[in-house]
Write a protein that holds these residues in place. Sequence first.
Motif, mmCIF file in Angstrom:
data_model
loop_
_atom_site.group_PDB
_atom_site.id
_atom_site.type_symbol
_atom_site.label_atom_id
_atom_site.label_comp_id
_atom_site.label_asym_id
_atom_site.label_seq_id
_atom_site.Cartn_x
_atom_site.Cartn_y
_atom_site.Cartn_z
ATOM 1 N N LEU A 1 2.034 3.560 -10.051
ATOM 2 C CA LEU A 1 1.047 4.590 -10.335
ATOM 3 C C LEU A 1 0.522 4.483 -11.762
ATOM 4 C CD1 LEU A 1 -0.438 7.288 -9.673
ATOM 5 C CD2 LEU A 1 1.643 8.468 -10.431
ATOM 6 N N ASN A 2 1.438 4.316 -12.705
ATOM 7 C CA ASN A 2 1.076 4.377 -14.115
ATOM 8 C C ASN A 2 0.632 3.045 -14.709
ATOM 9 O OD1 ASN A 2 1.774 7.149 -14.237
ATOM 10 N ND2 ASN A 2 3.931 6.616 -14.506
ATOM 11 N N MET A 3 1.106 1.939 -14.139
ATOM 12 C CA MET A 3 0.804 0.620 -14.700
ATOM 13 C C MET A 3 0.339 -0.334 -13.594
ATOM 14 S SD MET A 3 1.755 0.837 -18.052
ATOM 15 C CE MET A 3 2.323 -0.747 -18.651
ATOM 16 N N PRO A 4 -0.790 -0.058 -12.960
ATOM 17 C CA PRO A 4 -1.259 -0.902 -11.854
ATOM 18 C C PRO A 4 -1.665 -2.298 -12.331
ATOM 19 C CG PRO A 4 -2.972 0.634 -12.489
ATOM 20 C CD PRO A 4 -1.741 1.036 -13.254
ATOM 21 N N THR A 5 -1.649 -3.238 -11.394
ATOM 22 C CA THR A 5 -1.996 -4.626 -11.710
ATOM 23 C C THR A 5 -3.286 -5.028 -10.999
ATOM 24 O OG1 THR A 5 0.351 -5.205 -11.908
ATOM 25 C CG2 THR A 5 -1.212 -7.024 -11.617
ATOM 26 N N PRO A 6 -4.396 -5.099 -11.714
ATOM 27 C CA PRO A 6 -5.634 -5.571 -11.085
ATOM 28 C C PRO A 6 -5.497 -7.038 -10.691
ATOM 29 C CG PRO A 6 -5.930 -5.339 -13.450
ATOM 30 C CD PRO A 6 -4.587 -4.755 -13.135
ATOM 31 N N ARG A 7 -6.018 -7.395 -9.518
ATOM 32 C CA ARG A 7 -5.826 -8.739 -8.970
ATOM 33 C C ARG A 7 -6.955 -9.679 -9.403
ATOM 34 N NH1 ARG A 7 -0.515 -8.271 -7.976
ATOM 35 N NH2 ARG A 7 -0.063 -6.468 -6.642
ATOM 36 N N ILE A 8 -6.949 -9.991 -10.688
ATOM 37 C CA ILE A 8 -8.039 -10.775 -11.278
ATOM 38 C C ILE A 8 -8.058 -12.198 -10.739
ATOM 39 C CG2 ILE A 8 -9.025 -11.627 -13.425
ATOM 40 C CD1 ILE A 8 -7.587 -9.240 -14.810
ATOM 41 N N SER A 9 -6.912 -12.871 -10.767
ATOM 42 C CA SER A 9 -6.860 -14.264 -10.313
ATOM 43 C C SER A 9 -7.260 -14.388 -8.852
ATOM 44 C CB SER A 9 -5.449 -14.832 -10.521
ATOM 45 O OG SER A 9 -5.133 -14.908 -11.886
ATOM 46 N N LEU B 1 0.825 -1.207 0.000
ATOM 47 C CA LEU B 1 0.000 0.000 0.000
ATOM 48 C C LEU B 1 0.862 1.261 0.000
ATOM 49 C CD1 LEU B 1 -2.586 -1.100 2.722
ATOM 50 C CD2 LEU B 1 -2.981 -1.008 0.246
ATOM 51 N N GLY B 2 0.356 2.307 -0.631
ATOM 52 C CA GLY B 2 0.984 3.618 -0.565
ATOM 53 C C GLY B 2 1.979 3.930 -1.667
ATOM 54 N N ASP B 3 2.340 2.950 -2.487
ATOM 55 C CA ASP B 3 3.367 3.157 -3.510
ATOM 56 C C ASP B 3 2.930 4.182 -4.555
ATOM 57 O OD1 ASP B 3 4.913 1.220 -2.280
ATOM 58 O OD2 ASP B 3 4.151 -0.396 -3.534
ATOM 59 N N ALA B 4 1.734 4.011 -5.095
ATOM 60 C CA ALA B 4 1.254 4.902 -6.145
ATOM 61 C C ALA B 4 1.090 6.323 -5.629
ATOM 62 C CB ALA B 4 -0.072 4.393 -6.703
ATOM 63 N N CYS B 5 0.590 6.457 -4.403
ATOM 64 C CA CYS B 5 0.401 7.785 -3.816
ATOM 65 C C CYS B 5 1.740 8.509 -3.686
ATOM 66 C CB CYS B 5 -0.264 7.652 -2.446
ATOM 67 S SG CYS B 5 -0.456 9.222 -1.563
ATOM 68 N N TYR B 6 2.755 7.797 -3.196
ATOM 69 C CA TYR B 6 4.068 8.426 -3.043
ATOM 70 C C TYR B 6 4.614 8.848 -4.407
ATOM 71 C CZ TYR B 6 8.644 9.569 -1.243
ATOM 72 O OH TYR B 6 9.787 10.256 -0.907
ATOM 73 N N ALA B 7 4.474 7.987 -5.408
ATOM 74 C CA ALA B 7 4.965 8.311 -6.744
ATOM 75 C C ALA B 7 4.240 9.515 -7.330
ATOM 76 C CB ALA B 7 4.804 7.103 -7.666
ATOM 77 N N LEU B 8 2.945 9.638 -7.037
ATOM 78 C CA LEU B 8 2.155 10.746 -7.571
ATOM 79 C C LEU B 8 2.637 12.089 -7.045
ATOM 80 C CD1 LEU B 8 -0.326 11.828 -9.118
ATOM 81 C CD2 LEU B 8 -1.668 11.426 -7.040
ATOM 82 N N TYR B 9 2.910 12.162 -5.741
ATOM 83 C CA TYR B 9 3.246 13.432 -5.113
ATOM 84 C C TYR B 9 4.743 13.693 -4.998
ATOM 85 C CZ TYR B 9 -1.695 13.701 -4.082
ATOM 86 O OH TYR B 9 -3.057 13.762 -4.210
ATOM 87 N N HIS B 10 5.568 12.685 -5.329
ATOM 88 C CA HIS B 10 7.021 12.860 -5.275
ATOM 89 C C HIS B 10 7.646 12.273 -6.548
ATOM 90 C CE1 HIS B 10 5.513 12.737 -1.109
ATOM 91 N NE2 HIS B 10 6.421 13.678 -0.880
ATOM 92 N N PRO B 11 7.223 12.746 -7.721
ATOM 93 C CA PRO B 11 7.649 12.119 -8.979
ATOM 94 C C PRO B 11 9.124 12.291 -9.308
ATOM 95 C CG PRO B 11 6.459 14.146 -9.435
ATOM 96 C CD PRO B 11 6.327 13.903 -7.957
ATOM 97 N N ASP B 12 9.756 13.305 -8.739
ATOM 98 C CA ASP B 12 11.143 13.600 -9.096
ATOM 99 C C ASP B 12 12.158 13.017 -8.125
ATOM 100 O OD1 ASP B 12 10.294 15.101 -11.324
ATOM 101 O OD2 ASP B 12 9.964 16.858 -10.052
#
Length: 372
Positions: A198-206, A176-187
Amino acid sequence: MTEFELISRYFTAASSEQGLSQSVACTTIAKGVGDDAAVVALSSPTQWVTCVDTLVQGRHFAEDWDQVETLAFAIGYKSVAVNVSDIAAMGAKPHSILLALALPQQLAKEAWLSDFAKGLFHACSQFGVQLIGGDTTRSEKLVISVTANGFIDKALTPIYRSGAQVGDKVYVSGTLGDACYALYHPDTQVGKQLSHRLNMPTPRISLGNTLAAEGDVTAMIDVSDGLVQDLSHICEQSDVAVRLHLDKLPTSSALQNIELTQRLRCQLTGGDDYELLFTLPASVSLSETLISTAFTQITCIGEVVAIDKSVDSKAEVLNQNSDKLSLIELRYQGQRLSKQAPYPFTEYPDLKGYQHFSHASQLIAEHTDDTQ
């Protein structure tokens, strides 16, 4: 380029070239892209599951035109992934999508449309869905609306948010929290390292399919608007509360060294994780089948409890930015957080998740202020 040329060049041909997945093949797509509506013939023992999600420039991805051009492939991919995640959260198998694309003039060009379509069809291939129709129009900003369809066998019960029971354990997939951190601290180095989350999430279909097949899960939702906000939907619809253990939240190695309270805020209120959050009776253990088909870690992060309606409890857990009782009780190292004792925070945290009707710049300012 006309609307019809755009559809024909970038979406019709690619759609017809897709190999049918097992999900699509078990039904018949009598008519896909190119007519007034798609026609799908369902086999009799299935239930149809459908959802829609809209992505808007400056809110769900960058406002900056250079970044939008750079991220064309990822935007196409993510527009499919976020919808497929909702299908997975019902325990259903993804089947097909409809695409509504509101396109600005400056993006109506070969390079951007080609990369966007490649990203979209890459996601379709990855997740076993087919584009069967949609619409295009001109817009000042890029707006992408995708309707995702799926199905579940009639012998199985779709997994709703409303079935959690007192005593259930609360689990979440992945970290948890990875995408949020990447969004607000991209540099930052860590932000760049986590940009794929953030850009290529993996939906947990299986995982969703296995949970539905095993039949023990009592409630489920995907984490798109923040852990606490999405967990509160389960609480509200199940009429329960949850005791959430902050020291149990699954953390990626990249986020592990981020300052504790900053990391926890990302994990509690950041969106775009697209992990599955679900409840199981305490008597039910995670099966070997479930673990092997999840393709990611599964972590117990709390337990379902009865709503405490005492006056003292209300005063203690009242969210400082809400006029209603919070149904999420936060604990850290066994100690309950309160406004008087908010450790490890210096003050009790604002538990608002992603707010779709807040101005994008306000969201960034609020998050930046909270994570200093």
